[in-house]
Design a protein around this motif. Sequence first.
Motif, PDB file in Angstrom:
ATOM      1  N   ASP A 102       0.825  -1.207   0.000  1.00  0.00           N
ATOM      2  CA  ASP A 102       0.000   0.000   0.000  1.00  0.00           C
ATOM      3  C   ASP A 102       0.862   1.260   0.000  1.00  0.00           C
ATOM      4  O   ASP A 102       0.423   2.324   0.409  1.00  0.00           O
ATOM      5  CB  ASP A 102      -0.990   0.007   1.166  1.00  0.00           C
ATOM      6  CG  ASP A 102      -0.341   0.003   2.531  1.00  0.00           C
ATOM      7  OD1 ASP A 102       0.900  -0.003   2.621  1.00  0.00           O
ATOM      8  OD2 ASP A 102      -1.079  -0.006   3.536  1.00  0.00           O
ATOM      9  N   THR A 108      -3.330   0.602  -2.430  1.00  0.00           N
ATOM     10  CA  THR A 108      -3.516  -0.693  -1.779  1.00  0.00           C
ATOM     11  C   THR A 108      -3.723  -1.733  -2.870  1.00  0.00           C
ATOM     12  O   THR A 108      -4.616  -1.592  -3.705  1.00  0.00           O
ATOM     13  CB  THR A 108      -4.712  -0.659  -0.807  1.00  0.00           C
ATOM     14  OG1 THR A 108      -4.473   0.360   0.161  1.00  0.00           O
ATOM     15  CG2 THR A 108      -4.898  -1.993  -0.113  1.00  0.00           C
ATOM     16  N   MET A 125      -9.667  -0.207  -1.575  1.00  0.00           N
ATOM     17  CA  MET A 125      -9.910   0.357  -0.244  1.00  0.00           C
ATOM     18  C   MET A 125      -9.151  -0.482   0.780  1.00  0.00           C
ATOM     19  O   MET A 125      -8.783  -1.624   0.514  1.00  0.00           O
ATOM     20  CB  MET A 125     -11.399   0.353   0.076  1.00  0.00           C
ATOM     21  CG  MET A 125     -12.198   1.332  -0.731  1.00  0.00           C
ATOM     22  SD  MET A 125     -13.916   1.360  -0.201  1.00  0.00           S
ATOM     23  CE  MET A 125     -14.203   3.100  -0.187  1.00  0.00           C
ATOM     24  N   GLY A 126      -8.950   0.090   1.960  1.00  0.00           N
ATOM     25  CA  GLY A 126      -8.271  -0.628   3.025  1.00  0.00           C
ATOM     26  C   GLY A 126      -6.782  -0.359   3.022  1.00  0.00           C
ATOM     27  O   GLY A 126      -6.292   0.549   2.354  1.00  0.00           O
ATOM     28  N   ASP A 139      -9.792  -4.443   5.071  1.00  0.00           N
ATOM     29  CA  ASP A 139     -10.803  -3.424   4.777  1.00  0.00           C
ATOM     30  C   ASP A 139     -11.981  -3.767   5.693  1.00  0.00           C
ATOM     31  O   ASP A 139     -12.862  -4.539   5.337  1.00  0.00           O
ATOM     32  CB  ASP A 139     -11.186  -3.476   3.302  1.00  0.00           C
ATOM     33  CG  ASP A 139     -12.359  -2.556   2.948  1.00  0.00           C
ATOM     34  OD1 ASP A 139     -12.844  -1.803   3.833  1.00  0.00           O
ATOM     35  OD2 ASP A 139     -12.796  -2.598   1.787  1.00  0.00           O
ATOM     36  N   ARG A 140     -11.951  -3.237   6.912  1.00  0.00           N
ATOM     37  CA  ARG A 140     -12.956  -3.594   7.921  1.00  0.00           C
ATOM     38  C   ARG A 140     -14.372  -3.242   7.480  1.00  0.00           C
ATOM     39  O   ARG A 140     -15.294  -4.025   7.654  1.00  0.00           O
ATOM     40  CB  ARG A 140     -12.619  -2.922   9.252  1.00  0.00           C
ATOM     41  CG  ARG A 140     -11.431  -3.553   9.927  1.00  0.00           C
ATOM     42  CD  ARG A 140     -11.020  -2.829  11.214  1.00  0.00           C
ATOM     43  NE  ARG A 140      -9.837  -3.438  11.786  1.00  0.00           N
ATOM     44  CZ  ARG A 140      -8.601  -3.246  11.336  1.00  0.00           C
ATOM     45  NH1 ARG A 140      -8.404  -2.458  10.288  1.00  0.00           N
ATOM     46  NH2 ARG A 140      -7.574  -3.839  11.899  1.00  0.00           N
ATOM     47  N   GLN A 141     -14.534  -2.065   6.906  1.00  0.00           N
ATOM     48  CA  GLN A 141     -15.859  -1.626   6.485  1.00  0.00           C
ATOM     49  C   GLN A 141     -16.446  -2.560   5.419  1.00  0.00           C
ATOM     50  O   GLN A 141     -17.639  -2.805   5.390  1.00  0.00           O
ATOM     51  CB  GLN A 141     -15.787  -0.196   5.966  1.00  0.00           C
ATOM     52  CG  GLN A 141     -17.121   0.478   5.876  1.00  0.00           C
ATOM     53  CD  GLN A 141     -16.983   1.954   5.528  1.00  0.00           C
ATOM     54  OE1 GLN A 141     -15.971   2.390   4.973  1.00  0.00           O
ATOM     55  NE2 GLN A 141     -18.001   2.731   5.843  1.00  0.00           N
ATOM     56  N   GLY A 159     -11.566  -7.528  -2.313  1.00  0.00           N
ATOM     57  CA  GLY A 159     -11.388  -6.128  -1.982  1.00  0.00           C
ATOM     58  C   GLY A 159     -12.523  -5.302  -2.545  1.00  0.00           C
ATOM     59  O   GLY A 159     -13.512  -5.837  -3.048  1.00  0.00           O
ATOM     60  N   ARG A 160     -12.339  -3.959  -2.446  1.00  0.00           N
ATOM     61  CA  ARG A 160     -13.339  -3.032  -2.966  1.00  0.00           C
ATOM     62  C   ARG A 160     -12.655  -1.918  -3.757  1.00  0.00           C
ATOM     63  O   ARG A 160     -11.521  -1.546  -3.470  1.00  0.00           O
ATOM     64  CB  ARG A 160     -14.157  -2.419  -1.836  1.00  0.00           C
ATOM     65  CG  ARG A 160     -15.011  -3.431  -1.111  1.00  0.00           C
ATOM     66  CD  ARG A 160     -15.962  -2.800  -0.114  1.00  0.00           C
ATOM     67  NE  ARG A 160     -15.256  -1.999   0.875  1.00  0.00           N
ATOM     68  CZ  ARG A 160     -15.776  -0.922   1.461  1.00  0.00           C
ATOM     69  NH1 ARG A 160     -16.988  -0.500   1.167  1.00  0.00           N
ATOM     70  NH2 ARG A 160     -15.083  -0.251   2.370  1.00  0.00           N
ATOM     71  N   GLY A 162     -11.406   1.458  -4.763  1.00  0.00           N
ATOM     72  CA  GLY A 162     -11.037   2.603  -3.951  1.00  0.00           C
ATOM     73  C   GLY A 162     -10.368   3.671  -4.787  1.00  0.00           C
ATOM     74  O   GLY A 162     -10.470   3.681  -6.020  1.00  0.00           O
ATOM     75  N   THR A 164      -6.970   4.701  -3.639  1.00  0.00           N
ATOM     76  CA  THR A 164      -5.655   4.775  -3.013  1.00  0.00           C
ATOM     77  C   THR A 164      -4.578   4.869  -4.092  1.00  0.00           C
ATOM     78  O   THR A 164      -4.779   4.454  -5.223  1.00  0.00           O
ATOM     79  CB  THR A 164      -5.412   3.549  -2.115  1.00  0.00           C
ATOM     80  OG1 THR A 164      -5.506   2.365  -2.910  1.00  0.00           O
ATOM     81  CG2 THR A 164      -6.415   3.479  -0.977  1.00  0.00           C
TER      82      THR A 164
END
Length: 197
Positions: A102, A108, A125-126, A139-141, A159-160, A162, A164
């Motif tokens: 990351d 990330t 994300m994350g 990525d807690r959310q 993952g999602r 993002g 980053t």
Amino acid sequence: MFKLALKKWRVIGVFLFLVTFSLIVTLHYTTLPVRSQTVASANLWGRASFPVENFQRYTSPFGYRIHPVTGRRQFHSGLDIAAPLGSYIRNWWGGEVVGLSDNTACGTMITIRSGAWNHTYCHMMGAIENTNRGRALVDRQGGIFIPQGLTVPTGARIGRIGMTGRTTGPHLHWEFRLNGERVDPGEILRRMYAQRG
């Protein structure tokens, strides 16, 4: 005796012809060229997973381009796929997580090895964290926890989408390498959908 020897050579000749013919047919139908490389088993392409949920459009292809941030001409080693922020990313093909980072322009990212293939997913994300299970993409959310060394099945959420790293909008930067050589992800998608059609 001469007839027996002739018959034996005919049998051997037919056998060699059949072995050679079957080898040629096998090689022809189990490999496909991709940018001067070969890809095993054409009939497997249809089982791969498209990497993005809530796909919107392809925003930047593989190859040379004017970079949207720097304004300079440079090689773009992947395919950019736009989707709404937070959309899930799915694993293209089952394999082992071999890279997490990351701290680069890729943001990330995760790299998964599937045999001779490495597929990389960027701008997620994350973050990468040191956990009690080692380094992991967290990525807690989004409910994502992917430790290095994990075997991830085809189509699993990894993952999602993002923003980053160095990016101008929410998208997935998706890269492939076959035996270390870059491969156009667009070619991968064309082969996948040709098998499904």
